[in-house]
Design a protein around this motif. Structure first.
Motif, PDB file in Angstrom:
ATOM      1  N   VAL A  11      41.462  39.567  42.396  1.00  0.00           N
ATOM      2  CA  VAL A  11      41.073  40.336  43.577  1.00  0.00           C
ATOM      3  C   VAL A  11      42.102  40.198  44.697  1.00  0.00           C
ATOM      4  O   VAL A  11      42.771  39.177  44.817  1.00  0.00           O
ATOM      5  CB  VAL A  11      39.686  39.913  44.125  1.00  0.00           C
ATOM      6  CG1 VAL A  11      38.602  40.184  43.130  1.00  0.00           C
ATOM      7  CG2 VAL A  11      39.669  38.474  44.539  1.00  0.00           C
ATOM      8  N   TYR A  12      42.183  41.257  45.496  1.00  0.00           N
ATOM      9  CA  TYR A  12      43.017  41.264  46.698  1.00  0.00           C
ATOM     10  C   TYR A  12      42.321  42.147  47.709  1.00  0.00           C
ATOM     11  O   TYR A  12      41.738  43.178  47.349  1.00  0.00           O
ATOM     12  CB  TYR A  12      44.409  41.814  46.392  1.00  0.00           C
ATOM     13  CG  TYR A  12      45.333  41.812  47.588  1.00  0.00           C
ATOM     14  CD1 TYR A  12      45.781  40.614  48.141  1.00  0.00           C
ATOM     15  CD2 TYR A  12      45.761  42.999  48.159  1.00  0.00           C
ATOM     16  CE1 TYR A  12      46.635  40.607  49.234  1.00  0.00           C
ATOM     17  CE2 TYR A  12      46.620  43.000  49.252  1.00  0.00           C
ATOM     18  CZ  TYR A  12      47.050  41.801  49.782  1.00  0.00           C
ATOM     19  OH  TYR A  12      47.896  41.788  50.876  1.00  0.00           O
ATOM     20  N   ALA A  13      42.381  41.757  48.979  1.00  0.00           N
ATOM     21  CA  ALA A  13      41.696  42.541  50.003  1.00  0.00           C
ATOM     22  C   ALA A  13      42.520  42.613  51.285  1.00  0.00           C
ATOM     23  O   ALA A  13      43.128  41.631  51.703  1.00  0.00           O
ATOM     24  CB  ALA A  13      40.339  41.924  50.319  1.00  0.00           C
ATOM     25  N   LEU A  14      42.507  43.784  51.856  1.00  0.00           N
ATOM     26  CA  LEU A  14      43.009  44.002  53.207  1.00  0.00           C
ATOM     27  C   LEU A  14      41.780  44.272  54.067  1.00  0.00           C
ATOM     28  O   LEU A  14      40.677  44.421  53.539  1.00  0.00           O
ATOM     29  CB  LEU A  14      43.948  45.213  53.238  1.00  0.00           C
ATOM     30  CG  LEU A  14      45.222  45.094  52.397  1.00  0.00           C
ATOM     31  CD1 LEU A  14      45.981  46.427  52.408  1.00  0.00           C
ATOM     32  CD2 LEU A  14      46.101  43.979  52.921  1.00  0.00           C
ATOM     33  N   ALA A  15      41.961  44.369  55.356  1.00  0.00           N
ATOM     34  CA  ALA A  15      40.821  44.615  56.237  1.00  0.00           C
ATOM     35  C   ALA A  15      40.126  45.933  55.891  1.00  0.00           C
ATOM     36  O   ALA A  15      38.899  46.022  55.928  1.00  0.00           O
ATOM     37  CB  ALA A  15      41.277  44.622  57.689  1.00  0.00           C
ATOM     38  N   GLU A  16      40.912  46.944  55.500  1.00  0.00           N
ATOM     39  CA  GLU A  16      40.331  48.267  55.282  1.00  0.00           C
ATOM     40  C   GLU A  16      40.059  48.621  53.821  1.00  0.00           C
ATOM     41  O   GLU A  16      39.387  49.606  53.550  1.00  0.00           O
ATOM     42  CB  GLU A  16      41.227  49.344  55.912  1.00  0.00           C
ATOM     43  CG  GLU A  16      42.584  49.515  55.247  1.00  0.00           C
ATOM     44  CD  GLU A  16      43.642  48.474  55.584  1.00  0.00           C
ATOM     45  OE1 GLU A  16      44.708  48.513  54.961  1.00  0.00           O
ATOM     46  OE2 GLU A  16      43.400  47.617  56.444  1.00  0.00           O
ATOM     47  N   LYS A  19      40.503  45.476  46.183  1.00  0.00           N
ATOM     48  CA  LYS A  19      40.546  45.870  44.774  1.00  0.00           C
ATOM     49  C   LYS A  19      40.181  44.666  43.915  1.00  0.00           C
ATOM     50  O   LYS A  19      40.663  43.568  44.132  1.00  0.00           O
ATOM     51  CB  LYS A  19      41.963  46.353  44.413  1.00  0.00           C
ATOM     52  CG  LYS A  19      42.094  46.925  43.047  1.00  0.00           C
ATOM     53  CD  LYS A  19      41.477  48.300  42.995  1.00  0.00           C
ATOM     54  CE  LYS A  19      41.685  48.947  41.636  1.00  0.00           C
ATOM     55  NZ  LYS A  19      40.863  50.114  41.451  1.00  0.00           N
ATOM     56  N   LEU A  20      39.287  44.893  42.956  1.00  0.00           N
ATOM     57  CA  LEU A  20      38.901  43.874  41.988  1.00  0.00           C
ATOM     58  C   LEU A  20      39.227  44.421  40.599  1.00  0.00           C
ATOM     59  O   LEU A  20      38.810  45.529  40.269  1.00  0.00           O
ATOM     60  CB  LEU A  20      37.407  43.565  42.090  1.00  0.00           C
ATOM     61  CG  LEU A  20      36.911  42.473  41.140  1.00  0.00           C
ATOM     62  CD1 LEU A  20      35.818  41.666  41.791  1.00  0.00           C
ATOM     63  CD2 LEU A  20      36.429  43.042  39.828  1.00  0.00           C
ATOM     64  N   GLN A  42      50.621  47.895  41.882  1.00  0.00           N
ATOM     65  CA  GLN A  42      50.568  49.362  41.858  1.00  0.00           C
ATOM     66  C   GLN A  42      49.598  49.887  42.912  1.00  0.00           C
ATOM     67  O   GLN A  42      49.727  51.011  43.383  1.00  0.00           O
ATOM     68  CB  GLN A  42      50.221  49.893  40.471  1.00  0.00           C
ATOM     69  CG  GLN A  42      48.765  49.772  40.092  1.00  0.00           C
ATOM     70  CD  GLN A  42      48.498  50.237  38.661  1.00  0.00           C
ATOM     71  OE1 GLN A  42      49.188  49.854  37.738  1.00  0.00           O
ATOM     72  NE2 GLN A  42      47.485  51.059  38.508  1.00  0.00           N
ATOM     73  N   PHE A  43      48.627  49.077  43.330  1.00  0.00           N
ATOM     74  CA  PHE A  43      47.673  49.461  44.373  1.00  0.00           C
ATOM     75  C   PHE A  43      48.143  49.021  45.761  1.00  0.00           C
ATOM     76  O   PHE A  43      47.780  49.623  46.765  1.00  0.00           O
ATOM     77  CB  PHE A  43      46.298  48.848  44.092  1.00  0.00           C
ATOM     78  CG  PHE A  43      45.754  49.231  42.740  1.00  0.00           C
ATOM     79  CD1 PHE A  43      45.191  50.487  42.531  1.00  0.00           C
ATOM     80  CD2 PHE A  43      45.834  48.363  41.678  1.00  0.00           C
ATOM     81  CE1 PHE A  43      44.704  50.854  41.280  1.00  0.00           C
ATOM     82  CE2 PHE A  43      45.351  48.710  40.421  1.00  0.00           C
ATOM     83  CZ  PHE A  43      44.788  49.959  40.222  1.00  0.00           C
TER      84      PHE A  43
END
Length: 106
Positions: A11-16, A19-20, A42-43
């Motif tokens: 998983v990776y997350a930004l404030a907005e 993606k899992l 790629q995301f």
């Protein structure tokens, strides 16, 4: 004979947005290898998976190149900190103290 595979998540997350990804990787895959295999770049093209800090279920992994994953674990890719949390707490405490001292002299 092929190595058995294990199911993991990356998983990776930004404030907005976040993606899992669910992956099947060979048993013996390290945390760093899983992040690199995930295709997360790629995301999020700005992401440098070769250097990004990594963790498992909210706990940072000190040596992701050595830590071998187990079935069902979730690899988390961390963003660099914008500000040092200790420094932010010091600044907040200093502001509170200044405000308190200002109220006492009034």
């Amino acid at each position: 004979m092929d190595k058995p595979s294990i199911a993991i998540e990356v998983v990776y997350a930004l404030a907005e947005r976040q993606k899992l990804l669910r992956l099947s990787v060979p048993a013996g895959t390290t945390v760093r290898e899983a992040a690199l295999r995930s295709g997360m770049q790629q995301f999020f093209p700005e992401l440098d998976l070769s250097q990004a800090p990594l963790g498992i279920f909210g706990k940072a992994v000190g040596k992701p190149e050595e830590r071998v994953l187990e079935e069902g674990e979730r690899v988390e890719i961390y963003r660099p900190l914008i500000a040092d949390p200790k420094e932010v707490r010091k600044q907040r405490a200093a502001k509170a103290k200044a405000k308190e001292e200002g109220e006492e002299s009034s």
